[in-house]
Enzyme design. Structure first.
Site, mmCIF file in Angstrom:
data_model
loop_
_atom_site.group_PDB
_atom_site.id
_atom_site.type_symbol
_atom_site.label_atom_id
_atom_site.label_comp_id
_atom_site.label_asym_id
_atom_site.label_seq_id
_atom_site.Cartn_x
_atom_site.Cartn_y
_atom_site.Cartn_z
ATOM 1 N N GLN A 38 -3.776 -1.525 10.128
ATOM 2 C CA GLN A 38 -3.735 -2.849 9.484
ATOM 3 C C GLN A 38 -4.260 -3.917 10.446
ATOM 4 O OE1 GLN A 38 -2.905 -3.431 6.156
ATOM 5 N NE2 GLN A 38 -3.767 -5.422 6.661
ATOM 6 N N LYS A 72 0.841 -1.203 0.000
ATOM 7 C CA LYS A 72 0.000 0.000 0.000
ATOM 8 C C LYS A 72 0.877 1.255 0.000
ATOM 9 C CE LYS A 72 -3.776 -2.369 2.391
ATOM 10 N NZ LYS A 72 -4.356 -2.714 3.695
ATOM 11 N N ASP A 75 -10.536 3.456 5.102
ATOM 12 C CA ASP A 75 -10.911 2.048 4.946
ATOM 13 C C ASP A 75 -12.435 1.880 4.970
ATOM 14 O OD1 ASP A 75 -8.882 0.264 4.384
ATOM 15 O OD2 ASP A 75 -8.206 0.110 6.468
#
Ligand code: NAD
Length: 289
Positions: free
Chosen positions: A97, A53, A120
């Site tokens: 994460q 990412k 997200d």
């Protein structure tokens, strides 16, 4: 029937080129979209995800920093980092994460991210906006799936979309997106581990989204001829002593029966990262409005 390949790599390139003008517009206003990635512990898969990412952000000239915390970090310390990042004007997106270590309440941590930086799309405020048909930050994987389908001119309008899997990250949000009038306008069936006779539903699908996390589970016996298959799964399996990534669809079995198929790898995966960039750009753009 020839099964066409819906390349997420190709679709993601189209998205990146459409982002170029938006990014330079932001830079003209002195804004460089920035992502803060929070990585707790040493989970090798998480390391790879975060690296992929952040590498993409760097290659596009965007700002990104990884905040690494020990596996033993306390929940309070993690929450205090989130609180700092919430007010740090250099970061327009915050990514934590997953999975987090067991002693940390993941829901509490994700809910601590300010909804306007929740790139997200996991915060209840963003999930709620999606469910009432006013999406702001949509989880990257389902958003990426919608983009791939549009890129390859697969119109969902009036179609029957069957989703296997009801997670908050993939299954549930894609089922909502596909059903929204202005986005998919499809008839949607959401299947899950409690579904009786899964094949009865999956065989009706014009578009089947397999997001159950079971290697090569969906074979030709689950689909009807001409179906479009979206394979979300990322499963590591051992074949003759070698490790290999496969999806939730048995791609050999469905080739020649499905009309189209997202491959694994280079299908939904690249779009997930592309949509993280898009959401971060979107978040930076909120500052201009
Ligand atoms: P999850 O484990 O949170 O959810 C799986 C869902 O599938 C559950 O809702 C469960 O009810 C359902 N399910 C499981 N077995 C079933 C069965 N036999 N029949 C019907 N339903 C069943 O998983 P997730 O986070 O949604 O991820 C699903 C898959 O997608 C995993 O392989 C994951 O690695 C992959 N994934 C890929 C990306 C990407 O970028 N390509 C992103 C996220 C997840």
């Amino acid at each position: 029937m020839e099964t066409s390949i819906l390349s997420g790599l190709e679709a993601s390139k189209a998205l990146y080129s459409s982002l170029e003008s938006r990014i330079s517009h932001l830079k003209d206003h002195g804004i460089i979209p920035g992502l803060a990635a929070v990585l707790v512990g040493n989970n090798p898969a998480s390391e790879i995800y975060v690296k992929n990412k952040t590498k993409k952000f760097e290659s596009l000239g965007l700002k990104t920093d990884v905040f690494r915390l020990e596996e033993t970090v306390s929940e309070d310390e993690l929450l205090s980092l989130i609180s700092k990042l919430n007010t740090d004007s250099e970061f327009h997106g915050i990514l934590v994460q997953l999975p987090l270590p067991k002693h940390i309440d993941s829901e509490k941590v994700l809910n601590a991210i300010i909804p306007t930086k929740d790139v997200d799309g996991f915060h209840p405020e963003n999930a709620g906006l999606l469910s009432i048909g006013k999406p702001r930050f949509v989880p990257c994987t389902p958003k990426g799936i919608m983009f791939i389908l549009k890129h390859f001119n697969i119109d969902l309008n009036g179609k029957h979309v069957v989703v296997i899997g009801r997670s908050n990250i993939v299954g549930r949000p894609i089922s909502i997106l596909a059903s929204l009038k202005d986005l998919g306008n499809a008839t949607v069936t959401l299947c899950h581990s409690g579904t009786k006779d899964l094949k009865y539903f999956s065989k009706q699908a014009d578009v089947l989204v397999a997001a159950l996390g079971s290697p090569e589970f969906v074979d030709s016996s689950y689909i009807k001829e001409g179906a479009c298959l979206v394979d979300v799964g990322i499963n590591r399996i051992e074949v003759e002593g070698n490790s290999k990534i496969v999806g939730d669809v048995n791609q050999d079995s469905v080739t020649g029966i499905a009309s189209s198929l997202t491959p694994v790898p280079k299908g939904v995966g690249p779009m997930t990262i592309a949509m993280l960039v898009e959401n971060t750009v979107l978040s930076a753009e909120l500052l201009l409005n």
